[in-house]
Each structure stands twice: as structure tokens, then as C-alpha cells.
Design an enzyme around this catalytic site. Structure first.
Site, short mmCIF file in Angstrom:
data_model
loop_
_atom_site.label_atom_id
_atom_site.label_comp_id
_atom_site.label_asym_id
_atom_site.label_seq_id
_atom_site.Cartn_x
_atom_site.Cartn_y
_atom_site.Cartn_z
N ASP A 1 1.50 9.36 14.05
CA ASP A 1 2.04 7.99 14.12
C ASP A 1 2.72 7.83 15.47
OD1 ASP A 1 2.67 5.91 11.51
OD2 ASP A 1 3.65 5.48 13.43
N PHE B 1 -8.46 1.80 -1.89
CA PHE B 1 -8.22 0.92 -3.04
C PHE B 1 -6.95 1.28 -3.80
CE2 PHE B 1 -12.79 0.85 -2.22
CZ PHE B 1 -13.02 -0.52 -2.14
N LEU B 2 -6.10 2.15 -3.21
CA LEU B 2 -4.91 2.57 -3.97
C LEU B 2 -4.01 1.38 -4.26
CD1 LEU B 2 -2.22 2.57 -1.96
CD2 LEU B 2 -3.23 4.68 -1.17
N GLU C 1 -0.17 0.19 -4.51
CA GLU C 1 1.19 0.62 -4.17
C GLU C 1 1.96 0.78 -5.47
OE1 GLU C 1 3.44 -1.33 -1.06
OE2 GLU C 1 1.61 -1.52 0.11
N CYS D 1 -1.39 -6.74 0.87
CA CYS D 1 -2.86 -6.85 0.85
C CYS D 1 -3.39 -8.21 0.41
CB CYS D 1 -3.44 -5.76 -0.02
SG CYS D 1 -3.22 -4.12 0.70
N LYS E 1 6.35 -5.64 -6.03
CA LYS E 1 5.98 -5.20 -7.36
C LYS E 1 6.83 -3.99 -7.70
CE LYS E 1 2.17 -2.68 -7.76
NZ LYS E 1 0.85 -2.03 -7.55
P1 NAD Z 1 1.73 0.35 7.37
O1 NAD Z 1 2.20 -0.72 8.28
O2 NAD Z 1 2.60 0.80 6.25
O3 NAD Z 1 1.37 1.65 8.24
C1 NAD Z 1 0.68 1.63 9.44
C2 NAD Z 1 1.20 2.76 10.32
O4 NAD Z 1 0.36 2.87 11.46
C3 NAD Z 1 2.61 2.55 10.83
O5 NAD Z 1 3.41 3.66 10.50
C4 NAD Z 1 2.45 2.40 12.35
O6 NAD Z 1 3.54 2.93 13.08
C5 NAD Z 1 1.18 3.21 12.57
N1 NAD Z 1 0.46 2.90 13.81
C6 NAD Z 1 0.10 1.70 14.31
N2 NAD Z 1 -0.58 1.84 15.45
C7 NAD Z 1 -0.68 3.17 15.70
C8 NAD Z 1 -1.28 3.94 16.72
N3 NAD Z 1 -1.92 3.36 17.73
N4 NAD Z 1 -1.17 5.27 16.66
C9 NAD Z 1 -0.52 5.86 15.65
N5 NAD Z 1 0.06 5.18 14.63
C10 NAD Z 1 -0.02 3.85 14.67
O7 NAD Z 1 0.33 -0.15 6.81
P2 NAD Z 1 -0.33 0.22 5.39
O8 NAD Z 1 0.26 -0.59 4.30
O9 NAD Z 1 -0.38 1.70 5.24
O10 NAD Z 1 -1.80 -0.35 5.62
C11 NAD Z 1 -2.70 0.27 6.52
C12 NAD Z 1 -4.07 -0.35 6.32
O11 NAD Z 1 -4.55 -0.04 5.01
C13 NAD Z 1 -4.10 -1.87 6.42
O12 NAD Z 1 -5.31 -2.27 7.02
C14 NAD Z 1 -4.07 -2.32 4.99
O13 NAD Z 1 -4.67 -3.57 4.80
C15 NAD Z 1 -4.90 -1.23 4.32
N6 NAD Z 1 -4.58 -1.05 2.89
C16 NAD Z 1 -3.28 -1.05 2.49
C17 NAD Z 1 -3.01 -0.83 1.15
C18 NAD Z 1 -1.57 -0.84 0.65
O14 NAD Z 1 -1.39 -0.82 -0.57
N7 NAD Z 1 -0.57 -0.86 1.51
C19 NAD Z 1 -4.04 -0.59 0.23
C20 NAD Z 1 -5.34 -0.57 0.70
C21 NAD Z 1 -5.60 -0.80 2.04
#
Ligand code: NAD
Length: 441
Positions: free
Chosen positions: A30, A152-153, A155, A262, A327
Site C-alpha cells: 500500500d 464478491f465478498l 463487508e 459498492c 451495515k
Molecule cells: P479501499 O479504499 O478500502 O482500499 C484501497 C487501498 O488501495 C487503500 O488502502 C489505498 O491506500 C490503496 N492504494 C491506492 N492506490 C495505490 C497504489 N498506487 N499503490 C498501493 N496502494 C494503493 O477500497 P476497497 O473497499 O478495498 O475496494 C477496492 C476495490 O474493490 C474497489 O474497486 C471496490 O469497488 C472493489 N470491491 C470492494 C468491496 C467492498 O466490500 N469494499 C467488495 C467487492 C469489490
């Protein structure tokens, strides 16, 4: 297998811990150095049930490592998984790919032997092609396949869902990448179907699934409104509908509208993509509009009740909000209905209202994050008891089980109404209050 995960958020972190638990060597990267420092010390940076134990266990075994040095973490990887955010562009709802582009530009030159680059982030259809082109531009001799591996997890259940997925969808035509994905998941505790499709289909499955679930929630909320006018009980209606296996009983809980990181952004991104192709996804558009209206309507219901009690009692009204996360089971407040309803409520309130109404809130996990959004426009309490002591109205906005278990009768010296927007409370606990179970009844 050596796995590098880029992004240690709500998807990347549980996935990284999970793959390490399955026996792979995982490096989670990260660019937020504070996060990496904490995670390297076994301190979780977000709340998910079971995550802390998994993190500590796999750090101790050496299977899981954290780094902020992306290029070094990529060199030895068999698979690099992109799990960075794809937030909505506030002007038009399209998915903003700046984090994807930045990460891919940085990883491309570091690719050495054959590597699979998998996109777990939710990305618009065709993004796999873009990633492929960026890698070719920055590393013309790289041997790689770009695959779509949507997540598809849920949260709140991220750890459970990692080990018990309903299905694994993989977008690729490459036989070599298919084999690699099969060994990636071969140690899952139960056999799980891996559906291989083309990359565009895989990218679409993610959006089509989320939009469908969002539509289902919006639909039952509309039926709840209908029930309120007809005398039907929406909980009975939902139960009766759900017994039909073609419909199923999940995502049929009426409530204050959907939120989270999402559904709101993915419905908007899908609508944007369709409009770009000259199409109108009318059901998706109606869902987006209806969901925004629902949160306004819920704020109005609270406001009307507060004003009525204020007029009746002629005292400063204390409104207690139970729940701020979008949620239960998470500290995530992104597009939380609770937070948006509070923002709507604060917008409706006049200056005079603000002097005669006190709003306080409690959430078991989400208060630190909620405070960064709602600031000092409300006060924050450390327990349900503290939040409800002296309250005139209690409003449940997040479906934490502890709120449903609360005995509101203990506060009836002052408490006049319980607005349960999640239909959690046992009716017998609410016999003394008006507006007992508020949604759809
Ligand atoms: P998040 O914002 O919680 O996490 C993203 C992370 O990526 C952050 O910690 C950020 O610092 C890091 N980051 C950004 N750019 C970076 C880089 N260049 N190098 C290294 N690290 C970097 O996001 P999330 O909720 O985990 O979602 C991530 C993706 O997964 C999104 O596209 C989301 O739509 C998808 N998604 C999320 C969920 C969910 O329940 N949150 C479920 C399915 C899919």
C-alpha cells in the site's frame, strides 16, 4: 505460489490474510505508509470479524508480509492482484481509474518472469484492455496475462466469504492463467465452482450482480411504502415472497436505503457506461434515483417526529441515533445511509431547530470514521446506555444486533418514540412507544 496484492483496504487486506492462510507467500503493498507500519506490527486498520487473528497468525508464520515498495514486491510474484479503490467521479458517476492507472504504471517495469496481473478492483468493462496496453507501453518485453478476478465478498463477513465464496469468476482466455487461478484457490476448505468467461463478461458480471442486488433492496423498499398505504405488513410480504425459490429471501429487508462502498458507486458506474453506449438502463436509473429519495424521506420522517415531540413536550428534544456504519459488522461509513440521513436531517433543520434539538449517536465500531464526516454537528456517546439516557426519540439506522436486543422500556421516563428503520426490535420491547417499528408497517 507468490502473490502480491496492491491495496490493503476492505478487499486487499482480508484477501491477503486469506491467501496466506491457504499457504501462499503473500506481500501486501500500500502507498499509505501509516497503514503498512501498523499492519506490519499486527495492528488491523479496519474492522472485520476474525481479521485480527488471521493477520497476527500469518505475520508470525512469515507467510504474510507488508511493504510500501511496490516494484520490489512485484518482481518475484506469480500473480499480482490489484485491489485499489475505484471511487465514483462526483460529476458523472463514472468509475475513476486513477489508482488503477498509477499502480499499473508502477508495476509494469518491475515484471520479470511470466506474471498474471489480476484485477480484483471493480472496473468498467474494457479496463483489462487498458491495463494490458499500459503494461506493454512501460515494459514491451514483459510476459504476462491480464485477467479479471472480481471480488464478491460482503463487508462484515469478509473473512468468512473469503474462505466460503459462492463462486469464483475469472475473465481470461489464457490457459496458463486459468491453471494459475486453479492452484491459487485449490486449498479452499470447500470445492468452489470457478467460472471462466471472457474478460468483458467477467467485468460485467460484477456490475450486473451489484446492480441487481441494489434493485432488489429498492424494490422491497417500494413495496414497504405500498404496504404502509394498504395495511399489509411488509415483513410478512417479504417472508412470503422469499419462500419462492425463484425470488429467494435475501436482500428483501426493507430499510432506510442501500449504501456502502459498492452498490451506490457501481449502479452509477453501470448507468454511466450504458449511457456512453447510447443505452438507457431504466431499472438501474430508477434504483439510483429512488434510493436517494428514500434517504431524504427517512430524514423527513425523523424530523417530523422530532418536531411533534418538541411541540408536545416543550423541552429540548434529545434524538439518539443508533448506528452510523453502512451495515452491521463493519466500521465502513462510505455512503452510509445512517450518515446520509443525518446529513439530510441537518440540512432540513433550521437554526432555531438546532438550538432546541440535540442529536447524539453511538455505533459499536464506526464512530472514529463517522466523526471525520459528521464532525461536531452531533455528539458521540460511548455506549448504547449513554446514548439513550434522557433521550426522547431513539432511531435505529444500522442493523447491529445489539440495537435489536436493547430494552427500550428502561428509558421510558423520557423516551417517547423508537423509530426502528431496520425492523430489528422485538415488538414486545416496544409496547409503550408510538411509532414502534417504522418501516413498512
Ligand atoms: P479501499 O479504499 O478500502 O482500499 C484501497 C487501498 O488501495 C487503500 O488502502 C489505498 O491506500 C490503496 N492504494 C491506492 N492506490 C495505490 C497504489 N498506487 N499503490 C498501493 N496502494 C494503493 O477500497 P476497497 O473497499 O478495498 O475496494 C477496492 C476495490 O474493490 C474497489 O474497486 C471496490 O469497488 C472493489 N470491491 C470492494 C468491496 C467492498 O466490500 N469494499 C467488495 C467487492 C469489490
Amino acid at each position: 505460489m507468490n502473490i502480491t496484492i496492491i491495496g490493503t483496504g476492505y478487499v486487499g487486506l482480508p484477501s491477503g490474510c486469506g491467501f496466506a492462510e491457504l499457504g501462499h507467500n503473500v506481500i501486501c503493498v500500500d502507498n499509505d505508509i501509516t497503514k503498512i507500519t501498523k499492519l506490519s506490527q499486527g495492528i488491523v486498520t479496519l474492522y472485520e470479524d476474525g481479521l485480527e487473528e488471521l493477520l497476527k497468525k500469518n505475520l508470525a508464520s512469515g507467510k504474510l508480509k507488508f511493504s510500501s515498495d511496490l516494484p520490489s514486491a512485484v518482481g518475484a510474484a506469480d500473480i499480482v492482484i490489484l485491489a485499489v479503490g475505484t471511487p465514483p467521479d462526483p460529476t458523472n458517476g463514472q468509475a475513476d481509474l486513477k489508482y488503477i492507472h498509477a499502480a499499473v504504471k508502477e508495476l509494469a517495469p518491475a515484471l520479470k518472469d511470466y506474471t498474471v496481473v489480476a484485477t480484483k478492483s471493480t472496473v468498467p468493462v474494457g479496463t483489462g484492455d487498458e491495463i494490458e496496453n499500459i503494461i506493454k507501453k512501460y515494459n514491451p518485453t514483459a510476459m504476462f496475462d491480464v485477467i479479471s478476478l472480481p471480488e464478491f465478498l460482503r463487508e462484515g463477513y469478509a473473512v468468512y466469504d473469503f474462505f466460503n465464496p459462492d463462486r469464483i469468476i475469472v475473465g481470461t482466455n489464457s490457459e496458463r492463467a486459468k491453471e494459475l487461478v486453479e492452484s491459487l484457490y485449490k486449498n479452499l476448505p470447500k470445492k468452489t465452482e470457478i467460472l471462466f468467461v471472457n474478460r468483458y463478461s467477467s467485468e460485467t458480471i460484477k456490475y450486473a450482480s451489484n446492480a441487481f442486488l441494489a434493485m432488489k433492496i429498492h424494490y422491497i423498499n417500494e413495496i414497504a411504502n405500498f404496504c404502509e398505504k394498504t395495511g399489509a405488513n411488509v415483513l410478512e410480504v417479504a417472508k412470503g415472497m422469499g419462500l419462492d425459490s425463484r425470488i429467494g429471501n435475501r436482500f428483501l429487508n426493507p430499510g432506510p436505503g442501500f449504501g456502502g462502498s459498492c452498490f451506490p458507486k457501481d449502479t452509477k458506474a453501470l448507468s454511466y457506461m450504458a449511457h456512453q453506449k447510447g443505452l438507457n438502463l431504466s431499472l438501474v436509473d430508477a434504483t439510483i434515483k429512488g434510493n436517494a429519495e428514500r434517504k431524504e424521506e427517512m430524514a423527513k420522517r425523523i424530523y417530523d417526529k422530532v418536531k411533534k415531540i418538541s411541540e408536545d413536550t416543550q423541552v429540548k428534544v434529545k434524538l439518539s441515533i443508533l448506528g452510523l456504519a453502512f451495515k452491521e459488522g463493519t466500521d465502513d461509513c462510505r455512503e452510509s445511509p445512517a450518515v446520509e440521513i443525518l446529513q439530510n436531517l441537518l440540512n432540513i433543520m433550521t437554526q432555531e431547530d438546532k438550538e432546541t434539538i440535540e442529536i447524539c449517536a453511538y455505533d459499536p465500531k464506526a464512530m472514529p470514521i463517522a466523526k471525520t464526516i459528521l464532525k461536531d454537528n452531533i455528539t458521540y456517546k460511548d455506549s448504547i446506555e449513554e446514548c439513550l439516557r434522557g433521550a426522547h426519540i431513539a432511531t435505529i439506522l444500522t442493523e447491529w444486533k445489539c440495537f435489536g436486543d436493547t430494552d427500550f422500556n428502561a428509558y421510558k421516563d423520557t423516551l417517547k418514540a423508537v423509530l426502528d428503520f431496520r425492523n430489528l426490535s422485538k415488538k414486545k420491547r416496544l409496547t409503550d412507544f408510538e411509532a414502534k417499528i417504522i418501516v413498512g408497517l
